[in-house]
Motif scaffolding. Structure first.
Motif, PDB file in Angstrom:
ATOM      1  N   UNK A 265       8.292 141.980  21.192  1.00 11.92           N
ATOM      2  CA  UNK A 265       9.033 141.303  22.251  1.00 11.92           C
ATOM      3  C   UNK A 265      10.494 141.750  22.201  1.00 11.92           C
ATOM      4  N   UNK A 266      10.854 142.591  23.112  1.00 12.19           N
ATOM      5  CA  UNK A 266      12.236 143.098  23.176  1.00 12.19           C
ATOM      6  C   UNK A 266      12.762 143.527  21.808  1.00 12.19           C
ATOM      7  N   UNK A 324       8.376 120.083  12.645  1.00 10.96           N
ATOM      8  CA  UNK A 324       9.022 121.397  12.652  1.00 10.96           C
ATOM      9  C   UNK A 324      10.534 121.294  12.436  1.00 10.96           C
ATOM     10  N   UNK A 325      10.958 120.133  12.026  1.00 10.41           N
ATOM     11  CA  UNK A 325      12.386 119.924  11.845  1.00 10.41           C
ATOM     12  C   UNK A 325      12.979 120.959  10.881  1.00 10.41           C
ATOM     13  N   UNK A 326      14.105 121.543  11.269  1.00 11.49           N
ATOM     14  CA  UNK A 326      14.778 122.510  10.393  1.00 11.49           C
ATOM     15  C   UNK A 326      14.240 123.920  10.495  1.00 11.49           C
ATOM     16  N   UNK A 327      13.227 124.152  11.319  1.00  7.86           N
ATOM     17  CA  UNK A 327      12.682 125.501  11.446  1.00  7.86           C
ATOM     18  C   UNK A 327      13.200 126.142  12.729  1.00  7.86           C
ATOM     19  N   UNK A 328      12.940 127.458  12.862  1.00  9.83           N
ATOM     20  CA  UNK A 328      13.293 128.129  14.102  1.00  9.83           C
ATOM     21  C   UNK A 328      12.220 127.815  15.134  1.00  9.83           C
ATOM     22  N   UNK A 329      12.632 127.104  16.175  1.00  6.93           N
ATOM     23  CA  UNK A 329      11.660 126.595  17.150  1.00  6.93           C
ATOM     24  C   UNK A 329      12.111 126.944  18.570  1.00  6.93           C
ATOM     25  N   UNK A 330      11.179 127.315  19.377  1.00  6.43           N
ATOM     26  CA  UNK A 330      11.456 127.385  20.812  1.00  6.43           C
ATOM     27  C   UNK A 330      10.507 126.390  21.496  1.00  6.43           C
ATOM     28  N   UNK A 331      11.084 125.534  22.308  1.00  6.68           N
ATOM     29  CA  UNK A 331      10.266 124.521  22.981  1.00  6.68           C
ATOM     30  C   UNK A 331       9.897 125.044  24.375  1.00  6.68           C
ATOM     31  N   UNK A 332       8.626 125.008  24.670  1.00  9.47           N
ATOM     32  CA  UNK A 332       8.156 125.506  25.968  1.00  9.47           C
ATOM     33  C   UNK A 332       7.464 124.367  26.717  1.00  9.47           C
ATOM     34  N   UNK A 351      14.492 118.185  21.770  1.00  6.55           N
ATOM     35  CA  UNK A 351      14.690 119.609  21.489  1.00  6.55           C
ATOM     36  C   UNK A 351      16.039 119.868  20.815  1.00  6.55           C
ATOM     37  N   UNK A 352      17.030 119.043  21.165  1.00  2.00           N
ATOM     38  CA  UNK A 352      18.340 119.220  20.540  1.00  2.00           C
ATOM     39  C   UNK A 352      18.861 120.632  20.739  1.00  2.00           C
ATOM     40  N   UNK A 353      19.088 121.358  19.615  1.00  2.00           N
ATOM     41  CA  UNK A 353      19.646 122.711  19.686  1.00  2.00           C
ATOM     42  C   UNK A 353      18.593 123.772  19.985  1.00  2.00           C
ATOM     43  N   UNK A 354      17.313 123.393  19.925  1.00  2.00           N
ATOM     44  CA  UNK A 354      16.277 124.394  20.159  1.00  2.00           C
ATOM     45  C   UNK A 354      16.367 124.905  21.593  1.00  2.00           C
ATOM     46  N   UNK A 355      16.123 126.194  21.791  1.00  2.00           N
ATOM     47  CA  UNK A 355      16.031 126.689  23.173  1.00  2.00           C
ATOM     48  C   UNK A 355      14.880 125.980  23.895  1.00  2.00           C
ATOM     49  N   UNK A 356      15.129 125.647  25.128  1.00  2.00           N
ATOM     50  CA  UNK A 356      14.104 124.937  25.910  1.00  2.00           C
ATOM     51  C   UNK A 356      13.764 125.784  27.134  1.00  2.00           C
ATOM     52  N   UNK A 357      12.491 126.128  27.281  1.00  2.00           N
ATOM     53  CA  UNK A 357      12.057 127.025  28.353  1.00  2.00           C
ATOM     54  C   UNK A 357      10.987 126.315  29.173  1.00  2.00           C
ATOM     55  N   UNK A 358      11.082 126.459  30.461  1.00  2.00           N
ATOM     56  CA  UNK A 358       9.977 125.941  31.278  1.00  2.00           C
ATOM     57  C   UNK A 358       9.190 127.122  31.816  1.00  2.00           C
ATOM     58  N   UNK A 368       9.724 135.781  31.029  1.00  2.00           N
ATOM     59  CA  UNK A 368      10.977 136.514  30.802  1.00  2.00           C
ATOM     60  C   UNK A 368      11.963 135.698  29.989  1.00  2.00           C
ATOM     61  N   UNK A 369      12.136 134.439  30.439  1.00  2.00           N
ATOM     62  CA  UNK A 369      13.097 133.576  29.766  1.00  2.00           C
ATOM     63  C   UNK A 369      12.678 133.335  28.308  1.00  2.00           C
ATOM     64  N   UNK A 370      11.387 133.216  28.103  1.00  2.00           N
ATOM     65  CA  UNK A 370      10.885 132.996  26.752  1.00  2.00           C
ATOM     66  C   UNK A 370      11.205 134.207  25.875  1.00  2.00           C
ATOM     67  N   UNK A 371      10.955 135.384  26.428  1.00  2.00           N
ATOM     68  CA  UNK A 371      11.219 136.602  25.663  1.00  2.00           C
ATOM     69  C   UNK A 371      12.705 136.719  25.318  1.00  2.00           C
ATOM     70  N   UNK A 372      13.508 136.377  26.314  1.00  2.00           N
ATOM     71  CA  UNK A 372      14.952 136.404  26.114  1.00  2.00           C
ATOM     72  C   UNK A 372      15.346 135.478  24.949  1.00  2.00           C
ATOM     73  N   UNK A 373      14.741 134.277  24.957  1.00  2.00           N
ATOM     74  CA  UNK A 373      15.060 133.294  23.926  1.00  2.00           C
ATOM     75  C   UNK A 373      14.636 133.794  22.545  1.00  2.00           C
ATOM     76  N   UNK A 374      13.472 134.416  22.494  1.00  2.00           N
ATOM     77  CA  UNK A 374      12.992 134.937  21.201  1.00  2.00           C
ATOM     78  C   UNK A 374      13.964 135.987  20.676  1.00  2.00           C
TER      79      UNK A 374
END
Lengths: 458, 627
Positions: A265-266, A324-332, A351-358, A368-374
């Motif tokens: 992914x990118x 998943x607290x404290x881990x690298x998380x992306x919320x979809x 989600x707090x600081x986690x990236x949030x993608x719809x 696309x947005x998910x890939x960008x976030x990753x």
């Protein structure tokens, strides 16, 4: 050259890509010639040239594959033996057929890393290069490829070289105080030594920090997709795989025991760990509960947490966030093509600081947005891989850790007010261990340093 | 014109610091020994600095003593000053240095040789060796005397094709205008030895009467009596000081304006000089940002006014040397007695030797000292004793003695020479020893007396004393490890006095001794043991205090020994080993290491080559490619 001729698929395989099957050894050219039909026999072509032709199965006399064949004769080859590379279609079936043909006609299947071992045994490369080559062979993505290349070209060597020079100057200073006690050089004090060593310790730590990333580049970011049943986990995986071309490869290099899936992914290699496992965890929340799922998640580098736009948040969803607290998380939040039933404010809050993608995986929206976030998450806001030296080799990591230990022991010795020549034992060890990283432990350089740095004599 | 001059077991050619140790060791071990020297007045002569010892070198002198050598005893009898160096540092780098009375040092040593049983000391210039079928059978002197022996030890120092250079002047000479040895060098080349040309130098000497000491700093000896030998009981208390002064800006100006007259820069000198021993002109050129250089004024003895001007080694012309003296505070009016000079000489490439110091080319021929490319009296003596021991053992039909790098600086020295060779005169430095903490000044007897006794150089009586000391050390360590110190008021008071923190709970005396600020003396106040002597106390303190570091080095030694134990055949054909780098093949072929450990230290052999050797060794393939 007493070795037999070995063959293996030397590129990771993917649908539609070009794959290379490599032969090395005394019989490499004759074996290839038995199968190859081109303008002229390979035995007659110049070294380091490439030729178009077809592979013919001698048993059936039927063409098997359209190929480009490079012939490279010893000693100017990777293994210093005769090498033939057959470029063919990358599909699993065709590349395997080529390999099988070679094996039926006198080649032996190479063991993992055997090409490198031959190169090494034939004096072609030194140990640290050999290790980088092994990584190179295993590199799963373009970016990882760059890291491996950089390492070969000596980025790590350069960095470690600087640290060694600092240590060497320090050691020479201590030595001159010992061997020439009456010489009017400034006495190396504990304070001065402490300062130098703190610096070296910090630098080693910095290099080691990149090691984590180097490891990820080589092995792929182990990624788990979690969520309640029917939120679209399988669709998400299929989307990632489809979009990014799943790379099906074998870990060991040539044997086909374990199949793992990688997606790129990118530039970020994702290792979709234990795909079957992920699928089985469809009902992870219901079946094994939060405690157990935590266990599963512990192995993952990246969590893709999937929620359903079309359903309201459940206690299970909230438990997932806790797990998943404290881990690298992306919320979809998936299924935006359906009616909203989820409380987005609550989701944002969770989600707090986690990236949030719809996303709407069904309509192929939001990927696309998910890939960008990753990509952003991995490169942490613009760490450019080209400027970094990733230590991507576990031996190097171990040595760097060892060197750090020695430096820290030296620092401890200083704190304990031990004599400076004792402290120096650890400094010298650190210097030697760093030398092992770059394959240089010649102690004569200390003597050189001593006499170039100080004016001594009778 | 030749005549048969007699048969011996061992012949030692040369009576410098290597020669005398070789001859004494061989004779004391029972071999009928002949020691030949160009000039009987040059026995144990010190052509350069009037001192013995210093870092690393001083430890070698103690090692010599533990092996039954003479240097330590001789300097103990003849010094004018002794100092312990590096007292502010750890025990591993402490070292003794003595200023010698040069003439006394010589006459004492000569007397020892003259009165040693089995030893004949004779004047004679050896020009040829008697070599039959690659085996050395004896030597022939200029006067035609043919001496026969089973082993011959060459210790030719700087005499071999020696050439003195002072400015524009150059002439064939041994050190200090002694007769050089010319023919032998050509003969060695005829025999097939690779020779190199090395260079060294010495500073001028001045008359003490004409020095103004009032502008210099005094450098006295230690107040406490010191000795190199573990056996010395009588100490010299009447000591002479040395003095320190510096070069001035005028010195630098003068030298810079006369550089064109320096043979080093005019290209007249072809030999390689040591980096650690540059001439004053070298120092000023290479370190031109250093505003001044130290000059130590060292008396050459009690019965002479000659003073050695340390730091002013030079090959500039005599007239320039005199002008240089005028620019140095305290030496403005100093009378030059001998001019400094550079000397070139032939040495053999030491990788042509086995670790026993026997040559690979000629059986029964051993070499030691400056001939092997070293520099320094101590380095010479250290090789001398080993060459003498092994020359004698050859006669006795016994295996040679080889000290490894963890046993002695002498082992480090010889291993470096025969494994790595040297492209400049080799000087021992503490940093050359990877197990420095084990190779201490204080434990040379513990390391080597056993060996000295075994080979017959340490008499039983001394050995008994040694065993007693060793046992006392072990017993006291054992005691302190079990003795619990309780936090009594008395103990806390002693700790406070020693600047240490109070005890919270009982602790063994050994653990308490590990605190940096606690010495054995402090422990002794809490738990006295009057039977412990000072030397035993010193050992106990070092061994307990630094146990952590010592153990670490011992673990490294263990690893080194594993590699040493993987033996390589002497006649292995490295060119037949697939995968070795070309350079490694050549170097290994040249050095012919006796173990994988030694092979790993050969320069140009990298870890990959060693892995390949190991792979071959593991697979038993080496057997197949022996010649």
């Amino acid at each position: 050259m007493e070795y037999d001729t070995i063959a293996a698929i030397s590129t990771p395989m993917g649908e539609g890509a070009i794959a290379i099957v490599r032969l090395s050894g005394q019989e490499a050219v004759p074996i290839a010639d038995r199968l190859f039909k081109g303008k002229k026999p390979l035995a007659e072509v110049d070294s380091h040239t490439i030729h178009y032709g077809k592979l013919i199965d001698p048993k059936t006399n039927q063409p098997v594959e359209e190929v480009m064949v490079s012939v490279m004769r010893a000693p100017r080859t990777f293994t210093r033996e005769d090498v033939v590379e057959i470029n063919c279609h990358g599909g699993l079936v065709s590349v395997n057929r080529v390999l099988q043909l070679l094996l039926q006609n006198g080649a032996r299947l190479a063991e993992p890393g055997e090409f490198t071992k031959r190169a090494f045994l034939n004096g072609r490369i030194d140990l640290s290069q050999a290790e980088a080559v092994i990584d190179l062979i295993r590199a799963k993505t373009d970016r990882a490829m760059n890291v491996a290349l950089n390492q070969m070209q000596g980025r790590l060597s350069k960095l470690v070289g600087h640290l060694r020079q600092t240590l060497l100057e320090t050691i020479a200073h201590v030595e001159v105080n010992i061997d020439y006690p009456e010489y009017d050089a400034e006495e190396m004090t504990h304070g001065l030594l402490n300062e130098k060593l703190q610096f070296v310790a910090e630098e080693i730590k910095k290099i080691l920090l990149t090691a984590e990333q180097g490891k990820i580049l080589r092995e792929g970011l182990s990624t788990a997709i979690i969520g309640r049943p029917n939120v679209g986990k399988s669709s998400l995986m299929n989307a990632l795989v489809h979009e990014n071309k799943a790379i099906v490869t074998d870990v060991a290099g040539t044997t086909r025991d374990i199949i793992e899936e990688y997606v790129n992914v990118r530039g970020v290699p994702l290792r979709l760990v234990d795909t079957a496992g992920i699928r089985e965890t469809e009902d992870i929340v219901e079946k094994i509960g939060v405690e157990k799922s935590r266990q599963v998640l512990k192995e993952a580098d990246l969590i893709l947490l999937v929620l359903n736009f079309h359903e309201s948040l459940s206690p299970e969803d909230e438990n997932l966030f806790k797990a998943v607290k404290g881990m690298d998380v992306i919320v979809i939040v998936n299924k935006t093509d359906l009616d909203q039933k989820i409380d987005m404010d609550r989701v944002k809050n969770l989600a707090g600081d986690y990236p949030l993608i719809t996303t709407s995986l069904l309509k192929e929206e939001g990927i696309d947005r998910l890939e960008q976030a990753i990509s952003e998450l991995f490169f942490k806001g613009g760490i450019e891989s080209q400027d970094m030296t990733y230590v991507s080799n576990s031996r190097h990591i171990a040595l760097l850790n060892q060197a750090l230990n020695h430096v820290e022991e030296a620092l401890h010795g200083i704190e304990m007010n031990l004599p400076i020549d004792m402290v120096q034992i650890d400094i010298t060890r650190a210097w030697e261990v760093l030398g092992e990283v770059v394959g240089d432990t010649v102690s004569e350089s200390l003597i050189d340093q001593l006499f170039s740095q100080f004016c001594l004599g009778k | 014109m030749g005549y048969n001059a007699g048969n011996f077991d061992v012949i030692v050619v040369g009576a410098g610091h290597a020669g005398v140790e070789a001859a004494l060791a061989s004779a004391r071990m029972g071999a009928k020994t002949l020691c030949l020297t160009i000039n009987l007045d040059a026995v144990a002569y010190m052509p350069c600095n009037p001192s013995v010892g210093g870092p690393a070198k001083g430890i070698v002198v103690r090692e010599l003593d533990a092996l039954g050598g003479e240097m330590a005893r001789n300097i103990d009898k003849t010094h004018i000053q002794m100092r312990m160096l590096n007292t502010g540092k750890g025990p591993a780098v402490r070292a003794l240095r003595a200023q010698a009375d040069k003439v006394l040092y010589q006459s004492e040593m000569k007397k020892t040789l003259e009165t040693t049983e089995n030893l004949t000391l004779r004047q004679g210039l050896v020009e040829r060796l008697i070599v039959e079928d690659g085996v050395c059978k004896g030597v022939i002197t200029k006067t035609g005397a043919q001496y026969y022996a089973t082993s011959v030890v060459l210790t030719t120092g700087t005499y071999l094709r020696g050439k003195i250079i002072i400015g524009e002047l150059a002439y064939e000479s041994g050190p200090n205008n002694m007769q050089p040895s010319i023919e032998l060098s050509y003969h060695l080349q005829e025999l097939g030895f690779n020779m190199v040309r090395f260079k060294t130098g010495t500073p001028p000497r001045v008359n003490s009467h004409t020095i103004d000491y009032s502008v210099t700093e005094i450098q006295p000896g230690d107040d406490v009596p010191r000795a190199f030998s573990y056996e010395t009981v009588e100490f010299i208390t009447d000591q002479l000081p040395c003095w320190l002064t510096y070069t001035s800006p005028k010195t630098h100006e003068l030298i810079n304006s006369n550089l064109h007259r320096s043979p080093m820069y005019s290209g007249m000198i072809e030999g390689t000089g040591p980096r650690y021993c540059p001439s004053i002109e070298d120092k000023i050129v290479r370190f031109n940002d250093k505003p001044r250089h130290q000059i130590f004024l060292e008396p050459e003895g009690r019965n002479t006014e000659e003073v050695y001007v340390q730091g002013l080694s030079t090959s500039l012309p005599e007239d320039v040397q005199r002008k240089i003296l005028e620019t140095i505070p305290g030496l403005e009016k100093a009378e030059l007695m001998r001019a400094g000079y550079a000397i070139e000489y032939d040495a053999i490439v030491p990788t042509q030797l086995w670790p026993s110091l026997e040559t690979k080319l000629v059986e029964g021929l051993f070499t030691a000292g400056q001939l092997n490319g070293t520099s320094g009296y101590e380095e010479a003596a250290g090789q001398g004793i080993i060459a003498g021991i092994n020359a004698c053992r050859k006669v006795q039909g016994k295996d040679p003695i080889v000290l490894d790098r963890s046993q002695a600086y002498i082992g480090v020295l010889i291993d470096d020479l025969v494994t790595k060779g040297t492209n400049e005169p080799y000087r021992l430095l503490t940093s050359r020893a990877e197990y420095r903490l084990l190779l201490r000044h204080d434990n040379a007897d513990l390391r080597l007396t056993e060996i000295g006794h075994e080979i017959g150089l340490i008499p039983n009586e001394r050995y008994e004393r040694f065993l007693k000391k060793r046992e006392e050390i072990a017993r006291e360590i054992e005691r302190l490890e079990h003795e619990s110190i309780k936090p009594t008021a008395e103990v806390q008071a002693i700790l406070e006095e020693a600047g240490s923190s109070p005890l919270k709970e009982p602790m063994t005396a050994a653990n308490l001794l590990k605190r940096p600020e606690i010495t054995y003396d402090v422990i002794a106040k809490m738990t006295p043991n009057p039977s412990v002597s000072d030397v035993v106390a010193e050992q106990v303190e070092i061994q307990i205090k630094y146990a952590g570091y010592i153990d670490k080095q011992l673990a490294q030694v263990e690893r080194m020994r594993k590699m040493e134990s993987k033996k390589l055949p002497e006649d292995l054909d490295y060119f037949a080993i697939n995968g070795l780098a070309t350079e490694a093949k050549q170097k290994l072929h040249e050095v012919r290491p006796l173990s994988v450990g030694q092979a790993s230290r050969v320069s140009g052999v990298n870890p990959a080559d060693i892995s390949i050797l190991l792979i071959y060794l593991e697979q038993g393939k080496l057997a197949k490619i022996e010649r």
